[in-house]
Design a protein around this motif. Sequence first.
Motif, PDB file in Angstrom:
ATOM      1  N   ALA A 248     -10.524  -0.388 -53.032  1.00 53.17           N
ATOM      2  CA  ALA A 248     -10.295   0.564 -51.942  1.00 53.17           C
ATOM      3  C   ALA A 248     -11.490   1.481 -51.728  1.00 53.17           C
ATOM      4  CB  ALA A 248      -9.047   1.409 -52.232  1.00 53.17           C
ATOM      5  N   MET A 249     -12.371   1.586 -52.721  1.00 56.44           N
ATOM      6  CA  MET A 249     -13.458   2.572 -52.646  1.00 56.44           C
ATOM      7  C   MET A 249     -14.347   2.428 -51.411  1.00 56.44           C
ATOM      8  SD  MET A 249     -12.979   4.777 -54.904  1.00 56.44           S
ATOM      9  CE  MET A 249     -11.331   4.628 -55.598  1.00 56.44           C
ATOM     10  N   PRO A 250     -14.771   1.234 -51.026  1.00 60.84           N
ATOM     11  CA  PRO A 250     -15.581   1.143 -49.809  1.00 60.84           C
ATOM     12  C   PRO A 250     -14.842   1.645 -48.571  1.00 60.84           C
ATOM     13  CG  PRO A 250     -15.829  -0.843 -51.119  1.00 60.84           C
ATOM     14  CD  PRO A 250     -14.715  -0.061 -51.743  1.00 60.84           C
ATOM     15  N   VAL A 251     -13.556   1.350 -48.471  1.00 58.98           N
ATOM     16  CA  VAL A 251     -12.768   1.806 -47.321  1.00 58.98           C
ATOM     17  C   VAL A 251     -12.604   3.323 -47.368  1.00 58.98           C
ATOM     18  CG1 VAL A 251     -10.549   1.631 -46.128  1.00 58.98           C
ATOM     19  CG2 VAL A 251     -11.548  -0.390 -47.211  1.00 58.98           C
ATOM     20  N   LYS A 252     -12.265   3.835 -48.544  1.00 59.33           N
ATOM     21  CA  LYS A 252     -12.111   5.280 -48.684  1.00 59.33           C
ATOM     22  C   LYS A 252     -13.441   5.995 -48.435  1.00 59.33           C
ATOM     23  CE  LYS A 252      -8.144   5.237 -51.812  1.00 59.33           C
ATOM     24  NZ  LYS A 252      -7.539   5.736 -53.058  1.00 59.33           N
ATOM     25  N   GLY A 253     -14.530   5.382 -48.905  1.00 60.74           N
ATOM     26  CA  GLY A 253     -15.827   5.983 -48.689  1.00 60.74           C
ATOM     27  C   GLY A 253     -16.187   6.066 -47.219  1.00 60.74           C
ATOM     28  N   SER A 254     -15.919   4.998 -46.473  1.00 58.43           N
ATOM     29  CA  SER A 254     -16.228   4.992 -45.041  1.00 58.43           C
ATOM     30  C   SER A 254     -15.385   6.017 -44.292  1.00 58.43           C
ATOM     31  CB  SER A 254     -15.990   3.596 -44.455  1.00 58.43           C
ATOM     32  OG  SER A 254     -16.900   2.664 -44.991  1.00 58.43           O
ATOM     33  N   LEU A 255     -14.091   6.089 -44.629  1.00 56.17           N
ATOM     34  CA  LEU A 255     -13.221   7.044 -43.955  1.00 56.17           C
ATOM     35  C   LEU A 255     -13.610   8.476 -44.315  1.00 56.17           C
ATOM     36  CD1 LEU A 255     -10.855   7.669 -42.136  1.00 56.17           C
ATOM     37  CD2 LEU A 255      -9.312   7.326 -44.089  1.00 56.17           C
ATOM     38  N   ARG A 256     -13.883   8.714 -45.597  1.00 50.31           N
ATOM     39  CA  ARG A 256     -14.271  10.062 -46.021  1.00 50.31           C
ATOM     40  C   ARG A 256     -15.563  10.496 -45.322  1.00 50.31           C
ATOM     41  NH1 ARG A 256     -17.688  12.241 -49.883  1.00 50.31           N
ATOM     42  NH2 ARG A 256     -17.012  14.238 -50.793  1.00 50.31           N
ATOM     43  N   THR A 257     -16.526   9.581 -45.212  1.00 53.97           N
ATOM     44  CA  THR A 257     -17.777   9.893 -44.529  1.00 53.97           C
ATOM     45  C   THR A 257     -17.520  10.272 -43.075  1.00 53.97           C
ATOM     46  OG1 THR A 257     -19.091   8.476 -45.968  1.00 53.97           O
ATOM     47  CG2 THR A 257     -19.999   8.953 -43.798  1.00 53.97           C
ATOM     48  N   ALA A 258     -16.652   9.512 -42.410  1.00 54.38           N
ATOM     49  CA  ALA A 258     -16.324   9.821 -41.015  1.00 54.38           C
ATOM     50  C   ALA A 258     -15.658  11.182 -40.898  1.00 54.38           C
ATOM     51  CB  ALA A 258     -15.420   8.733 -40.442  1.00 54.38           C
ATOM     52  N   LEU A 259     -14.764  11.508 -41.827  1.00 51.29           N
ATOM     53  CA  LEU A 259     -14.084  12.806 -41.796  1.00 51.29           C
ATOM     54  C   LEU A 259     -15.080  13.945 -41.988  1.00 51.29           C
ATOM     55  CD1 LEU A 259     -10.976  11.894 -43.984  1.00 51.29           C
ATOM     56  CD2 LEU A 259     -10.964  12.325 -41.519  1.00 51.29           C
ATOM     57  N   ILE A 260     -16.028  13.754 -42.891  1.00 49.72           N
ATOM     58  CA  ILE A 260     -17.038  14.791 -43.126  1.00 49.72           C
ATOM     59  C   ILE A 260     -17.980  14.901 -41.936  1.00 49.72           C
ATOM     60  CG2 ILE A 260     -19.044  15.399 -44.532  1.00 49.72           C
ATOM     61  CD1 ILE A 260     -17.566  14.227 -46.944  1.00 49.72           C
ATOM     62  N   ASP A 261     -18.426  13.761 -41.437  1.00 52.63           N
ATOM     63  CA  ASP A 261     -19.371  13.771 -40.316  1.00 52.63           C
ATOM     64  C   ASP A 261     -18.783  14.454 -39.087  1.00 52.63           C
ATOM     65  OD1 ASP A 261     -21.242  12.487 -41.848  1.00 52.63           O
ATOM     66  OD2 ASP A 261     -20.958  10.512 -40.939  1.00 52.63           O
ATOM     67  N   HIS A 262     -17.463  14.336 -38.918  1.00 51.00           N
ATOM     68  CA  HIS A 262     -16.810  14.933 -37.747  1.00 51.00           C
ATOM     69  C   HIS A 262     -16.217  16.307 -38.033  1.00 51.00           C
ATOM     70  CE1 HIS A 262     -17.286  11.535 -35.043  1.00 51.00           C
ATOM     71  NE2 HIS A 262     -16.889  10.719 -36.004  1.00 51.00           N
ATOM     72  N   GLY A 263     -16.412  16.804 -39.249  1.00 56.83           N
ATOM     73  CA  GLY A 263     -15.986  18.154 -39.563  1.00 56.83           C
ATOM     74  C   GLY A 263     -14.522  18.327 -39.902  1.00 56.83           C
ATOM     75  N   VAL A 264     -13.813  17.221 -40.137  1.00 57.06           N
ATOM     76  CA  VAL A 264     -12.388  17.322 -40.461  1.00 57.06           C
ATOM     77  C   VAL A 264     -12.186  17.829 -41.883  1.00 57.06           C
ATOM     78  CG1 VAL A 264     -10.206  16.053 -40.652  1.00 57.06           C
ATOM     79  CG2 VAL A 264     -11.842  15.488 -38.835  1.00 57.06           C
ATOM     80  N   ILE A 265     -13.055  17.401 -42.792  1.00 57.93           N
ATOM     81  CA  ILE A 265     -13.017  17.901 -44.161  1.00 57.93           C
ATOM     82  C   ILE A 265     -14.412  18.353 -44.559  1.00 57.93           C
ATOM     83  CG2 ILE A 265     -11.102  16.381 -44.812  1.00 57.93           C
ATOM     84  CD1 ILE A 265     -13.112  14.652 -46.345  1.00 57.93           C
ATOM     85  N   ALA A 266     -14.458  19.241 -45.526  1.00 66.47           N
ATOM     86  CA  ALA A 266     -15.746  19.677 -46.070  1.00 66.47           C
ATOM     87  C   ALA A 266     -16.110  18.781 -47.242  1.00 66.47           C
ATOM     88  CB  ALA A 266     -15.656  21.132 -46.519  1.00 66.47           C
ATOM     89  N   GLY A 267     -17.379  18.596 -47.479  1.00 67.73           N
ATOM     90  CA  GLY A 267     -17.804  17.776 -48.603  1.00 67.73           C
ATOM     91  C   GLY A 267     -19.204  17.255 -48.402  1.00 67.73           C
TER      92      GLY A 267
END
Length: 280
Positions: A248-267
């Motif tokens: 799951a890590m590649p999928v979670k990584g891609s989604l997490r990156t998108a969330l950070i890039d769009h400002g939905v989550i900090a990180g």
Amino acid sequence: TEDRAAVHAVAKLWSGMAAAAAAATAKFTGRYAIHPLLSGAAQVAVNSCAGRLKPSWTPTAEALLGRWGKLALCMPRYEEFLKKTNRKDLKRIHVFMNEDAQAKLGEFYLCCAFRLRPDDVEAAGQDAPRLLSLARQVATEEVEPFFQECRSFVADYNWELHEQLNGTTVWREVDDALFWHHSFEVAAPAAYRAYRAATLPPEGSWPARDDMPAIASAIEACEAAVAESGEARGLAEEVYQSFLEASAMPVKGSLRTALIDHGVIAGEVVYRGAGGAAIE
């Protein structure tokens, strides 16, 4: 019966696959060289579990990515909202927005309503109060819960494991059994050691790499240990299931990156993957 004959045929085929994997590994030298028993035992674990065990995360991932696909066109509006929101406007869990920020957030939620509830938007027509009410409803019932589900899904993301798993994919180009061996070492190191200890003879007594009759005999014993009633069946399942969950890590990584890039989550995005499909 026909069913028993089919089961026997499949078992014989799998046995041949594991022995063939071991024989293929014996030919490798240099950086590809591992003992044939390692690749053979890895292939046995795969043979006993593939098709039976499934990753637990795929239904959630499919649902989240499907929803993200619908909202992707609206995310630039969310970024515009963030640009209008000052740090001093953020207090605890509440957002005290200036008028410009509030307007941008409303545009974002209305865009989401268009994407998620087009029929309701069409029914509202040009009725501004009704559209505003719909936007608020979509925000509280769909968008904010969706963002929270995304946060929960990526909470255990491990960039180091992601990077290590990507590193094992090169072995698939060399040999499938080598890929499985190296993947299990990364995804389930402790369980994989326990599995090998239970299914293979002590390493000091392993046959020579080119002693294929002895290697084939050891592989047969390994297969017996992970058979349906074998004592190591559970260990093989633990190893394989651990790999499925780690994948799951590649999928979670891609989604997490998108969330950070769009400002939905900090990180911080430490690793963006290699050759994987990015989520916009």
